[in-house]
Motif scaffolding. Structure first.
Motif, PDB file in Angstrom:
ATOM      1  N   ILE A 184       0.875  -1.147  -0.136  1.00  0.00           N
ATOM      2  CA  ILE A 184       0.310  -0.249   0.181  1.00  0.00           C
ATOM      3  C   ILE A 184       0.908   0.950  -0.113  1.00  0.00           C
ATOM      4  O   ILE A 184       1.893   1.217   0.630  1.00  0.00           O
ATOM      5  CB  ILE A 184      -0.999   0.308   1.310  1.00  0.00           C
ATOM      6  N   ASP A 185       0.327   2.332  -0.802  1.00  0.00           N
ATOM      7  CA  ASP A 185       1.296   3.130  -0.722  1.00  0.00           C
ATOM      8  C   ASP A 185       0.671   4.762   0.197  1.00  0.00           C
ATOM      9  O   ASP A 185      -0.798   4.363  -0.661  1.00  0.00           O
ATOM     10  CB  ASP A 185       0.972   3.985  -2.323  1.00  0.00           C
ATOM     11  N   PRO A 186       1.438   4.838   1.060  1.00  0.00           N
ATOM     12  CA  PRO A 186       1.037   5.740   1.886  1.00  0.00           C
ATOM     13  C   PRO A 186       0.311   6.639   1.347  1.00  0.00           C
ATOM     14  O   PRO A 186      -0.885   8.556   2.811  1.00  0.00           O
ATOM     15  CB  PRO A 186       1.915   6.044   2.841  1.00  0.00           C
ATOM     16  N   ARG A 187       0.315   7.399   0.814  1.00  0.00           N
ATOM     17  CA  ARG A 187      -0.062   8.753  -0.094  1.00  0.00           C
ATOM     18  C   ARG A 187      -1.077   9.042  -0.658  1.00  0.00           C
ATOM     19  O   ARG A 187      -1.736   9.642  -0.240  1.00  0.00           O
ATOM     20  CB  ARG A 187       0.666   8.809  -1.238  1.00  0.00           C
ATOM     21  N   ASN A 188      -2.071   7.450  -0.036  1.00  0.00           N
ATOM     22  CA  ASN A 188      -3.089   7.653  -1.521  1.00  0.00           C
ATOM     23  C   ASN A 188      -4.128   5.807  -0.122  1.00  0.00           C
ATOM     24  O   ASN A 188      -5.169   6.156  -1.043  1.00  0.00           O
ATOM     25  CB  ASN A 188      -3.773   7.497  -2.701  1.00  0.00           C
ATOM     26  N   LEU A 244      -0.403  16.377  -1.911  1.00  0.00           N
ATOM     27  CA  LEU A 244       1.084  15.865  -2.230  1.00  0.00           C
ATOM     28  C   LEU A 244       0.574  14.250  -1.226  1.00  0.00           C
ATOM     29  O   LEU A 244       1.138  13.562  -1.379  1.00  0.00           O
ATOM     30  CB  LEU A 244       1.468  16.182  -0.291  1.00  0.00           C
ATOM     31  N   ARG A 245      -0.086  14.528  -0.377  1.00  0.00           N
ATOM     32  CA  ARG A 245      -0.962  12.571   0.580  1.00  0.00           C
ATOM     33  C   ARG A 245      -2.347  13.627   0.452  1.00  0.00           C
ATOM     34  O   ARG A 245      -2.392  13.757   0.741  1.00  0.00           O
ATOM     35  CB  ARG A 245      -0.206  12.305   0.856  1.00  0.00           C
ATOM     36  N   PHE A 246      -3.043  12.293   0.044  1.00  0.00           N
ATOM     37  CA  PHE A 246      -4.457  11.775   1.230  1.00  0.00           C
ATOM     38  C   PHE A 246      -4.733  10.962   2.580  1.00  0.00           C
ATOM     39  O   PHE A 246      -3.953   9.622   1.662  1.00  0.00           O
ATOM     40  CB  PHE A 246      -6.115  12.286   0.332  1.00  0.00           C
ATOM     41  N   ARG A 247      -5.697  10.841   2.618  1.00  0.00           N
ATOM     42  CA  ARG A 247      -6.093   9.658   4.034  1.00  0.00           C
ATOM     43  C   ARG A 247      -7.506  10.097   4.414  1.00  0.00           C
ATOM     44  O   ARG A 247      -7.845  11.029   5.047  1.00  0.00           O
ATOM     45  CB  ARG A 247      -5.559  10.001   5.148  1.00  0.00           C
ATOM     46  N   HIS A 269     -11.772  12.911   5.231  1.00  0.00           N
ATOM     47  CA  HIS A 269     -10.535  12.744   4.569  1.00  0.00           C
ATOM     48  C   HIS A 269      -9.697  14.189   4.901  1.00  0.00           C
ATOM     49  O   HIS A 269     -10.188  14.620   5.675  1.00  0.00           O
ATOM     50  CB  HIS A 269     -10.661  12.733   2.760  1.00  0.00           C
ATOM     51  N   ASP A 270      -8.623  13.617   5.395  1.00  0.00           N
ATOM     52  CA  ASP A 270      -7.007  14.283   5.039  1.00  0.00           C
ATOM     53  C   ASP A 270      -6.487  14.726   3.866  1.00  0.00           C
ATOM     54  O   ASP A 270      -5.602  14.106   3.289  1.00  0.00           O
ATOM     55  CB  ASP A 270      -6.986  14.394   6.920  1.00  0.00           C
TER      56      ASP A 270
END
Length: 232
Positions: A18-22, A119-122, A149-150
């Motif tokens: 898993i890519d932590p950016r998305n 840059l990224r989201f979660r 979402h953040d």
């Protein structure tokens, strides 16, 4: 094994990295999921959201990727293969609406950064924000966000976190007003808190059609901030 090891870039999720950016697989699978009855489109759509560090934009998952993700998370029981095209269209539309609202906030810092990027989201659907709790209580328990979402914005090299609460109004189902997106910078710094104060003033001035008495802003930003969502 390598799939279960973690690093600053990836972490293991069973046999998927898993890519932590998305929070999506680094090499998304486009094959049919176990138990899937019919093929689903594998076409992906590019977003308008600039992806930090790449010179390109973020690319949305295909309907097949979205379905595989639901299966992987154990959330595919309430949908069918035929639902995926419309589900992905709504997903993409909400993300575009979210980015449009982020850009409205980022206009407060246009002198520092003319071209902010994501840059990224979660996704944090089970973690309500303080504002979501306050809205839930003030509505007598009626208003519950269906997602949160953040998003971390690259503002000319600085990371700025945004919090987004997503609501659905069943009385407006099927219309552009069915979703309510509450987008704002997280209260992680005095600067972000001040931005919230500024935007509240700008929106208030836009409501009565006057420029901000402090900054002289002509209420354009406030009008953008209170514009209705467009996702159907």
């Amino acid at each position: 094994s390598s799939s279960s090891s973690s690093s600053s870039a990836t972490r293991g999720y069973g046999d998927v990295v898993i890519d932590p950016r998305n929070n999506m697989p680094t090499n998304p699978r486009q094959h049919m999921a176990p138990g899937q009855r019919r093929p689903i489109s594998t076409q992906r759509q590019s977003s308008t959201i600039p992806k930090s560090g790449t010179g390109s934009t973020w690319v949305y998952p295909s309907p097949q990727m979205f379905y595989n993700s639901l299966v992987r998370k154990g959330k595919a029981d309430d949908c069918t293969e035929d639902d995926m095209a419309s589900v992905v269209a709504v997903h993409n539309g909400m993300n575009e609406d979210t980015w449009r609202r982020v850009l409205t906030w980022e206009r407060l810092h246009k002198d520092e950064c003319a071209n902010p990027m994501l840059l990224r989201f979660r996704g944090r659907p089970d973690e309500w924000s303080p504002l979501a709790y306050a809205r839930f209580l003030s509505s007598g328990g009626k208003d519950k966000p269906f997602d949160r979402h953040d998003w971390w914005i690259d503002r000319n090299g600085r990371q700025v976190r945004y919090v987004i609460d997503y609501y659905f109004d069943e009385s407006k189902a099927g219309t552009p007003g069915q979703f309510d997106l509450v987008v704002r910078p997280a209260a992680d710094s005095a600067e972000s808190v001040l931005d919230r104060v500024k935007m509240t003033v700008y929106v208030g001035c836009a409501l009565v059609g006057i420029p901000c008495p402090i900054t002289g802003n002509n209420s354009e930003i406030g009008s953008e901030a209170r514009a209705p969502n467009t996702t159907e």
